[in-house]
Design a protein around this motif. Structure first.
Motif, PDB file in Angstrom:
ATOM      1  N   LEU A   1      -2.242  -1.751   7.114  1.00 14.89           N
ATOM      2  CA  LEU A   1      -1.890  -1.177   5.813  1.00 14.89           C
ATOM      3  C   LEU A   1      -2.381  -2.069   4.674  1.00 14.89           C
ATOM      4  CD1 LEU A   1       1.710   0.263   6.369  1.00 14.89           C
ATOM      5  CD2 LEU A   1      -0.321   1.571   5.709  1.00 14.89           C
ATOM      6  N   ASN A   2      -2.207  -3.374   4.836  1.00 10.94           N
ATOM      7  CA  ASN A   2      -2.666  -4.290   3.787  1.00 10.94           C
ATOM      8  C   ASN A   2      -4.173  -4.149   3.570  1.00 10.94           C
ATOM      9  OD1 ASN A   2      -0.064  -5.157   3.514  1.00 10.94           O
ATOM     10  ND2 ASN A   2      -0.361  -7.135   4.524  1.00 10.94           N
TER      11      ASN A   2
ATOM     12  N   ASP B   1       1.928   6.303  -1.265  1.00 14.16           N
ATOM     13  CA  ASP B   1       2.252   5.020  -0.652  1.00 14.16           C
ATOM     14  C   ASP B   1       2.730   5.256   0.774  1.00 14.16           C
ATOM     15  OD1 ASP B   1       1.605   3.161  -2.572  1.00 14.16           O
ATOM     16  OD2 ASP B   1       3.570   3.192  -3.543  1.00 14.16           O
ATOM     17  N   VAL B   2       2.234   4.434   1.670  1.00 13.71           N
ATOM     18  CA  VAL B   2       2.692   4.483   3.055  1.00 13.71           C
ATOM     19  C   VAL B   2       3.487   3.202   3.297  1.00 13.71           C
ATOM     20  CG1 VAL B   2       2.020   4.618   5.476  1.00 13.71           C
ATOM     21  CG2 VAL B   2       0.687   5.844   3.749  1.00 13.71           C
ATOM     22  N   VAL B   3       4.754   3.355   3.609  1.00 19.23           N
ATOM     23  CA  VAL B   3       5.645   2.205   3.736  1.00 19.23           C
ATOM     24  C   VAL B   3       5.994   1.974   5.207  1.00 19.23           C
ATOM     25  CG1 VAL B   3       7.931   1.298   3.155  1.00 19.23           C
ATOM     26  CG2 VAL B   3       6.607   2.557   1.435  1.00 19.23           C
ATOM     27  N   LEU B   4       5.736   0.745   5.655  1.00 16.73           N
ATOM     28  CA  LEU B   4       6.119   0.376   7.019  1.00 16.73           C
ATOM     29  C   LEU B   4       7.617   0.095   7.052  1.00 16.73           C
ATOM     30  CD1 LEU B   4       5.607  -0.555   9.942  1.00 16.73           C
ATOM     31  CD2 LEU B   4       4.942  -2.777   9.034  1.00 16.73           C
TER      32      LEU B   4
ATOM     33  N   TYR C   1      -4.909  -0.693   1.939  1.00 20.60           N
ATOM     34  CA  TYR C   1      -4.624  -0.720   0.490  1.00 20.60           C
ATOM     35  C   TYR C   1      -5.770  -1.421  -0.240  1.00 20.60           C
ATOM     36  CZ  TYR C   1       0.101   1.200  -0.081  1.00 20.60           C
ATOM     37  OH  TYR C   1       1.174   2.041  -0.180  1.00 20.60           O
TER      38      TYR C   1
ATOM     39  N   LEU D   1      -7.924   2.896   0.451  1.00 19.60           N
ATOM     40  CA  LEU D   1      -7.711   4.017   1.367  1.00 19.60           C
ATOM     41  C   LEU D   1      -6.279   4.522   1.342  1.00 19.60           C
ATOM     42  CD1 LEU D   1      -9.764   2.349   4.197  1.00 19.60           C
ATOM     43  CD2 LEU D   1     -10.370   4.529   3.110  1.00 19.60           C
ATOM     44  N   VAL D   2      -5.377   3.700   0.832  1.00 23.37           N
ATOM     45  CA  VAL D   2      -3.970   4.078   0.713  1.00 23.37           C
ATOM     46  C   VAL D   2      -3.529   3.685  -0.693  1.00 23.37           C
ATOM     47  CG1 VAL D   2      -1.659   3.877   1.724  1.00 23.37           C
ATOM     48  CG2 VAL D   2      -3.651   3.417   3.138  1.00 23.37           C
ATOM     49  N   GLY D   3      -2.546   4.402  -1.226  1.00 25.52           N
ATOM     50  CA  GLY D   3      -2.020   4.043  -2.540  1.00 25.52           C
ATOM     51  C   GLY D   3      -2.491   5.004  -3.618  1.00 25.52           C
TER      52      GLY D   3
ATOM     53  N   GLN E   1       4.365  -3.753  14.773  1.00 26.63           N
ATOM     54  CA  GLN E   1       4.706  -3.949  13.351  1.00 26.63           C
ATOM     55  C   GLN E   1       3.674  -4.846  12.679  1.00 26.63           C
ATOM     56  OE1 GLN E   1       8.678  -5.526  13.657  1.00 26.63           O
ATOM     57  NE2 GLN E   1       9.310  -3.754  14.854  1.00 26.63           N
ATOM     58  N   GLU E   2       3.262  -5.895  13.382  1.00 29.32           N
ATOM     59  CA  GLU E   2       2.267  -6.808  12.796  1.00 29.32           C
ATOM     60  C   GLU E   2       0.927  -6.113  12.597  1.00 29.32           C
ATOM     61  OE1 GLU E   2       2.194 -10.292  15.311  1.00 29.32           O
ATOM     62  OE2 GLU E   2       4.021 -11.097  14.396  1.00 29.32           O
TER      63      GLU E   2
ATOM     64  N   ALA F   1       1.243  -3.598   9.721  1.00 28.82           N
ATOM     65  CA  ALA F   1       1.328  -4.280   8.421  1.00 28.82           C
ATOM     66  C   ALA F   1      -0.063  -4.768   8.008  1.00 28.82           C
ATOM     67  CB  ALA F   1       2.302  -5.452   8.500  1.00 28.82           C
ATOM     68  N   HIS F   2      -0.754  -5.356   8.956  1.00 29.38           N
ATOM     69  CA  HIS F   2      -2.103  -5.858   8.714  1.00 29.38           C
ATOM     70  C   HIS F   2      -3.027  -4.707   8.320  1.00 29.38           C
ATOM     71  CE1 HIS F   2      -5.912  -7.949   9.707  1.00 29.38           C
ATOM     72  NE2 HIS F   2      -5.228  -9.011   9.347  1.00 29.38           N
TER      73      HIS F   2
END
Lengths: 208, 459
Positions: free
Chosen positions: B146-147, B167-170, B150, B154-156, B139-140, B143-144
């Motif tokens: 994805l942040n 949007d890609v949601v964890l 973004y 590359l995402v969003g 998860q960490e 999350a890292h």
């Protein structure tokens, strides 16, 4: 006991905003509450119900289905020993019994000082690193009886604090979606075709 | 082993595990330095239909357990119905299975890139990455990742300057094996108890998340997509054999010298190679002999030494009466108490049954209690037949593939370890229970009926 703090309400709002339907934020918010209090309190569950617009009983209904949600207080460190097949073949049960002796409690219970809860758990996906255990969902691989004793002593003495946060904290990194990068939620009742698909089709039509 | 074979092995690319050894492999820097997100760029230069076509050409079988072709699954979304969602199944919990967690921890961007390619291809406007609750590090790392993704555009919104936005949601679970079943996962993602939905009508591609078309794919499945887009589906399909193309991750655990997760050519590598070669399992632990092995996770009927020369090919393994499932091979040597092994696996299913269907809820717990009684020395001679009778009630005729009296396959899965252990090692049950451990319940599953003389093991 405790409703969510003001800071956590802000985080909760951010989480809820990521979902097309607020109820989908249920499990992440339960984790947030557990991170705050170490276990799930009735007040926190009622608060979550308010935040996502459901009945408190529905929050309890979901929470009670999942192993990780603790409806009663647990130890600061929850020690989960895997005894499923791959670990059983490599001494997982013996490791569990060794820890029962070391901690003086049976699997499923908490030490009188409230430091440790010991659990006999199902497969935690470290099968090639058996026997394995988790402390507050942090992995320890190929754990010998001796290593387990040292681990408990280290935890008790606070020497693992950087590695193992207190029970309830999962990811120490939160996802952040910057407002200017946000694509937005896909509402279930928004039937518009995505632009890049529509473009593709109109290209086809042109070439046809 | 022939030299020609070794040469071939040397040429097999690492499609999903190439970065595992890199320093800080989970960072955006490491990912981009090693070619990361170039496949996304390439995909955006193609039409969504062309992307789907490449994946169909690759004939990529789902790596989660059911082994359904990913491209075909995508095609089940009813035309013109929007919005569509992509849901990543990262709820890896099948006993013996350990590969999605490594992927998520060591190469989260590879997964994210695979998710983005999928969203682009099917026209999904939101994706949810459902990671198992117990996997805090995964998860960490995600999350890292994805942040960072973004932040790098590359995402969003307007990905890489195009009109593709998603949007890609964890999202993460909270401890329930059943949530690995795709309709239960959707229930869980909707904030409910993770209980499976009835199929039909609730096939996720048609009626999934919020009753909208939803593609649910496993982590490893999606991790193959960047390579497929960069190298072409045809190149992927040159690897492997028959239905099982490309490479695949297998976790080898239990009584081998080198337990580990290995990426091997799918469809051609044999169990013998995977268990015995020095590059892989390295053989049964010192001085011991192979008794039995589980070829595809706790739900799979067991295999025995006569099955060692079978290739890791979905069709061949299925015809022999078992499955490759989630790529989890558990090896048991001659010291293993099979009654205990069967009990431990059944206890898992009893604990993880969601309780929705009676045959599973009642059946698994009865099986567990009877096996526990046997292990505690209070077994009765008729107990063995009783166990199989209960199995027959959960899954009629103890067949393969299993017949279901339940909404999902969890109940029938509990039958596999019992039928496997009883039929092959009846004397061990007799030793516990007294009598001859007579079996009158008819059984048809081929692996259960295997004997040491079975030569059907050869292709």
């Amino acid at each position: 006991m405790a409703r969510l703090t003001a800071e956590n309400v802000t985080i909760a709002a951010e989480i809820i905003a990521r979902y097309p339907v607020p109820r989908s934020a249920m499990i992440p918010l339960l984790h947030l509450a557990q991170e705050q209090d170490g276990h799930l309190t009735d007040d926190a569950m009622e608060h979550i119900a308010e935040l996502i617009g459901v009945m408190p009983a529905e929050v309890l209904g979901t929470a009670s289905f999942y192993e990780m949600f603790k409806l009663e207080p647990v130890g600061e460190y929850v020690v989960n020993v895997c005894t499923n097949i791959s670990c059983m073949l490599q001494g997982g049960e013996e490791l569990l019994h060794h820890l029962e002796k070391k901690l003086g409690v049976k699997a499923g219970s908490t030490t009188p000082d409230g430091k440790f809860t010991l659990e006999d758990v199902e497969c935690i996906a470290a099968c090639t690193e058996a026997p394995c255990l988790q402390v507050n969902y942090r992995y320890f691989h190929r754990v010998s009886d001796y290593a387990a004793e040292v681990l408990i002593d280290d935890l008790r003495a606070g020497r693992k604090a950087h590695e193992v946060p207190r029970h309830g904290t999962l990811s120490r990194i939160r996802q952040r979606i910057p407002a200017d990068r946000r694509a937005g939620v896909a509402l279930p009742d928004d039937p518009r075709e995505p632009v890049w698909l529509a473009r593709d089709r109109s290209d086809d039509e042109e070439s046809a | 082993m022939s030299d020609a074979h070794d040469d071939r092995r040397g040429q097999i690319p690492a499609i999903v595990s190439s970065r595992w050894g890199l320093d800080q492999s989970w960072t955006l820097d490491a990912y981009r330095r090693s070619g990361g997100y170039e496949s996304l760029r390439a995909a955006l230069a193609m039409t969504p239909a062309q992307v789907t076509e490449e994946v169909k050409t690759a004939s990529l079988l789902g790596r989660g357990g059911a082994g359904f072709p990913a491209g075909v699954k995508w095609g089940f979304c009813p035309p013109g119905v929007f919005p569509r969602y992509v849901v990543v199944n990262g709820d890896e919990s099948e006993p013996g299975t350990y590969k999605d967690r490594i992927l998520m921890e060591r190469d989260p961007h590879l997964l994210i890139e695979g998710v983005l390619i999928t969203c682009y291809a099917i026209g999904a406007t939101q994706a949810f990455l459902y990671v198992r609750g117990e996997m805090a590090l995964a998860q960490e790392r995600i999350a890292h990742a994805l942040n960072d993704a973004y932040g790098a555009g590359l995402v969003g919104r307007g990905i890489l300057g195009s009109d593709f936005s998603v949007d890609v949601v964890l999202h993460w679970g909270a401890g329930a094996y059943i949530v690995g079943e795709e309709t239960a996962l959707i229930e869980s993602l909707e904030g409910n108890r993770g209980m499976p939905r009835l199929k039909p009508p609730y096939f996720p591609a048609a009626k999934g998340l919020y009753m909208q078309p939803t593609v649910v794919n496993n982590v490893e499945t999606l991790a193959n997509l960047p390579w497929i887009i960069s190298n072409g589906g045809a190149k992927f399909a040159e690897l492997g054999a028959e239905r099982s193309l490309g490479t695949r991750l297998f976790a080898v655990s239990g009584h081998v010298e080198n337990p580990g997760v290995y990426e091997v050519e799918f469809g051609t590598t044999t169990f013998r190679e995977l268990l015995y070669d020095d590059d892989y399992g390295g053989g049964i632990r010192l001085g011991h002999e192979l008794k039995a092995f589980i070829p595809g996770g706790a739900s799979a009927p067991w295999f025995y030494p006569e099955h060692l020369d079978l290739p890791l090919e979905a069709g061949v393994v299925g015809a022999a009466g078992s499955m490759l499932g989630s790529g989890a091979i558990v090896v048991m040597d001659e010291t293993t108490d099979v009654v205990k092994a069967a009990w431990r696996i059944v206890r898992f299913f009893a604990r993880e049954s969601c309780g929705k269907c009676t045959p599973c809820r009642e059946g698994t717990s009865w099986l567990e209690k009877i096996l526990r009684r046997i292990l505690d020395g209070h077994g009765r001679p008729e107990d063995v037949d009783k166990l199989l009778d209960i199995c027959d009630n959960i899954s009629p005729a103890i067949a393969w593939p299993p017949r279901q009296t339940t909404i999902c396959p969890l109940g029938p899965s509990a039958v596999s370890p019992i039928a496997s252990a009883v039929l092959r090692f009846r004397d061990e049950f007799a030793a516990y229970c007294g009598g001859t451990a007579e079996v009158t319940v008819p059984i048809t599953g081929k692996a259960y009926l295997s004997t040491p003389d079975t030569v059907g093991a050869r292709r």
